[in-house]
Design a protein around this motif. Structure first.
Motif, mmCIF file in Angstrom:
data_model
loop_
_atom_site.group_PDB
_atom_site.id
_atom_site.type_symbol
_atom_site.label_atom_id
_atom_site.label_comp_id
_atom_site.label_asym_id
_atom_site.label_seq_id
_atom_site.Cartn_x
_atom_site.Cartn_y
_atom_site.Cartn_z
ATOM 1 N N LEU A 1 16.440 -16.829 -29.232
ATOM 2 C CA LEU A 1 16.446 -15.437 -28.761
ATOM 3 C C LEU A 1 17.827 -14.806 -28.947
ATOM 4 C CD1 LEU A 1 14.421 -13.491 -27.292
ATOM 5 C CD2 LEU A 1 15.564 -14.131 -25.172
ATOM 6 N N ILE A 2 18.864 -15.569 -28.662
ATOM 7 C CA ILE A 2 20.235 -15.081 -28.869
ATOM 8 C C ILE A 2 20.473 -14.811 -30.355
ATOM 9 C CG2 ILE A 2 22.684 -15.712 -28.743
ATOM 10 C CD1 ILE A 2 21.995 -17.270 -26.160
ATOM 11 N N LEU A 3 20.004 -15.713 -31.214
ATOM 12 C CA LEU A 3 20.187 -15.537 -32.660
ATOM 13 C C LEU A 3 19.454 -14.292 -33.168
ATOM 14 C CD1 LEU A 3 19.865 -19.247 -33.869
ATOM 15 C CD2 LEU A 3 21.950 -17.905 -33.569
ATOM 16 N N VAL A 4 18.245 -14.060 -32.645
ATOM 17 C CA VAL A 4 17.492 -12.857 -33.023
ATOM 18 C C VAL A 4 18.260 -11.610 -32.577
ATOM 19 C CG1 VAL A 4 15.388 -11.520 -32.568
ATOM 20 C CG2 VAL A 4 15.219 -13.948 -33.074
ATOM 21 N N THR A 5 18.822 -11.648 -31.384
ATOM 22 C CA THR A 5 19.595 -10.508 -30.877
ATOM 23 C C THR A 5 20.834 -10.252 -31.734
ATOM 24 O OG1 THR A 5 18.833 -11.004 -28.631
ATOM 25 C CG2 THR A 5 20.726 -9.550 -28.833
ATOM 26 N N LEU A 6 21.434 -11.306 -32.241
ATOM 27 C CA LEU A 6 22.622 -11.147 -33.090
ATOM 28 C C LEU A 6 22.316 -10.405 -34.392
ATOM 29 C CD1 LEU A 6 24.414 -14.588 -32.593
ATOM 30 C CD2 LEU A 6 25.175 -12.344 -31.782
ATOM 31 N N VAL A 7 21.036 -10.382 -34.779
ATOM 32 C CA VAL A 7 20.634 -9.625 -35.971
ATOM 33 C C VAL A 7 20.955 -8.130 -35.785
ATOM 34 C CG1 VAL A 7 18.655 -8.942 -37.426
ATOM 35 C CG2 VAL A 7 18.883 -11.307 -36.649
ATOM 36 N N LEU A 8 20.920 -7.665 -34.521
ATOM 37 C CA LEU A 8 21.296 -6.271 -34.242
ATOM 38 C C LEU A 8 22.727 -5.988 -34.700
ATOM 39 C CD1 LEU A 8 19.869 -5.912 -30.603
ATOM 40 C CD2 LEU A 8 18.898 -4.911 -32.682
ATOM 41 N N THR B 1 23.344 -2.345 -36.206
ATOM 42 C CA THR B 1 22.517 -1.457 -35.384
ATOM 43 C C THR B 1 23.325 -0.897 -34.222
ATOM 44 O OG1 THR B 1 20.545 -2.704 -36.011
ATOM 45 C CG2 THR B 1 20.359 -1.349 -34.039
ATOM 46 N N HIS B 2 24.337 -1.631 -33.799
ATOM 47 C CA HIS B 2 25.171 -1.193 -32.675
ATOM 48 C C HIS B 2 26.169 -0.098 -33.075
ATOM 49 C CE1 HIS B 2 27.792 -3.879 -34.807
ATOM 50 N NE2 HIS B 2 28.812 -3.573 -34.012
ATOM 51 N N ALA B 3 26.464 0.010 -34.388
ATOM 52 C CA ALA B 3 27.544 0.913 -34.799
ATOM 53 C C ALA B 3 27.162 1.901 -35.901
ATOM 54 C CB ALA B 3 28.734 0.074 -35.276
ATOM 55 N N ARG B 4 26.001 1.757 -36.453
ATOM 56 C CA ARG B 4 25.626 2.589 -37.602
ATOM 57 C C ARG B 4 25.314 4.021 -37.189
ATOM 58 N NH1 ARG B 4 24.642 0.934 -42.689
ATOM 59 N NH2 ARG B 4 24.358 -1.243 -42.119
ATOM 60 N N ARG B 5 25.859 4.965 -37.943
ATOM 61 C CA ARG B 5 25.625 6.388 -37.644
ATOM 62 C C ARG B 5 24.196 6.792 -38.014
ATOM 63 N NH1 ARG B 5 28.265 11.056 -36.495
ATOM 64 N NH2 ARG B 5 27.529 12.963 -37.507
ATOM 65 N N TYR C 1 15.707 -0.742 -38.113
ATOM 66 C CA TYR C 1 14.420 -0.670 -37.413
ATOM 67 C C TYR C 1 13.766 -2.054 -37.311
ATOM 68 C CZ TYR C 1 14.906 4.376 -37.986
ATOM 69 O OH TYR C 1 15.363 5.667 -37.945
ATOM 70 N N ILE C 2 13.902 -2.837 -38.381
ATOM 71 C CA ILE C 2 13.363 -4.208 -38.362
ATOM 72 C C ILE C 2 14.092 -5.040 -37.311
ATOM 73 C CG2 ILE C 2 13.214 -6.355 -39.692
ATOM 74 C CD1 ILE C 2 12.681 -4.581 -42.185
ATOM 75 N N ALA C 3 15.417 -4.913 -37.242
ATOM 76 C CA ALA C 3 16.212 -5.677 -36.263
ATOM 77 C C ALA C 3 15.796 -5.343 -34.831
ATOM 78 C CB ALA C 3 17.699 -5.397 -36.459
ATOM 79 N N VAL C 4 15.619 -4.049 -34.559
ATOM 80 C CA VAL C 4 15.192 -3.623 -33.221
ATOM 81 C C VAL C 4 13.786 -4.140 -32.924
ATOM 82 C CG1 VAL C 4 14.551 -1.623 -31.807
ATOM 83 C CG2 VAL C 4 16.680 -1.590 -33.114
ATOM 84 N N GLY C 5 12.891 -4.033 -33.920
ATOM 85 C CA GLY C 5 11.514 -4.519 -33.738
ATOM 86 C C GLY C 5 11.467 -6.013 -33.461
ATOM 87 N N LEU C 6 12.236 -6.788 -34.241
ATOM 88 C CA LEU C 6 12.293 -8.239 -34.033
ATOM 89 C C LEU C 6 12.791 -8.579 -32.635
ATOM 90 C CD1 LEU C 6 13.741 -9.668 -37.385
ATOM 91 C CD2 LEU C 6 11.521 -10.191 -36.373
#
Length: 198
Positions: free
Chosen positions: A77-84, A89-93, A100-105
């Motif tokens: 679960l931590i590894l999946v979260t790191l995909v963000l 996803t945390h910094a992209r304008r 979207y895939i990262a958030v969905g996963l």
């Protein structure tokens, strides 16, 4: 508006990571009291879990396999979260398909983890409260100096509602962030379009 949304998305991604780490820490602690109270009561755990000084104490061993898998999946679960963070996803304008895939996963993994864990944890809580002979356990703890936990001492089971509640709440914030991002991106596109027309 954009700067507020960007700040929000950074905070949310970090909070989702913290919530995933909280699930991992919880997986390490869930069996702590059961281990201290029940581990020594079964004399030959490799051969017969019912040959015990305390009736019903096999719940610790019955729960062991689930707990071991729970810990491994919580690392996942931590590894999946790191995909963000890998997809920015945390910094992209502007969000792209990868974001979207990262958030969905992350959202699917968090929900699936909660749905898989909570019913099982509550089932083990029920086994603990209904099957363990607490008179024998109290006697055993006095004789051998082990921890005694009564039927009402279910902290490690009950705290699962808080842990997974936090995880699901952060997942909701993550989805809300995507909705806000779409709204802000559309507003910016519209503003750029109106400037071109002028």
């Amino acid at each position: 508006m954009y700067s507020k949304q960007m700040t929000f998305q950074k905070i949310v991604c970090v909070l989702v990571l913290i919530a995933s780490a909280l699930v991992f820490v919880y997986s390490l602690g869930i069996s702590t009291d059961l281990y201290d109270a029940l581990y020594k009561t079964i004399l030959y755990p490799d051969y017969d879990l019912d040959y015990t000084s305390v009736e019903g104490s096999r719940v610790y061993y019955d729960m062991y396999e689930f707990n071991s898998l729970f810990t491994k999946i919580s690392i996942g679960l931590i590894l999946v979260t790191l995909v963000l963070f890998v997809t920015n996803t945390h910094a992209r304008r502007k969000y792209y398909i990868g974001n979207y895939i990262a958030v969905g996963l992350s959202a699917v993994a968090n929900i699936a983890m909660s749905v898989w864990c909570l019913p099982q944890i509550m089932d083990y809580k029920s086994q603990y409260q209904n099957n363990v002979n607490f008179e024998q356990l109290e006697e055993f703890s006095k004789d051998w100096g082990t921890l005694y936990i009564g039927p009402e001492d279910t902290f490690w089971f009950d705290v699962s509602w808080f842990v997974f509640g936090v995880l699901l709440f952060m997942t909701c914030l993550l989805v809300i962030n995507v909705i806000l991002k779409i709204i802000v991106m559309k507003a910016e596109k519209s503003a750029i379009g109106s400037r071109k027309e002028v």
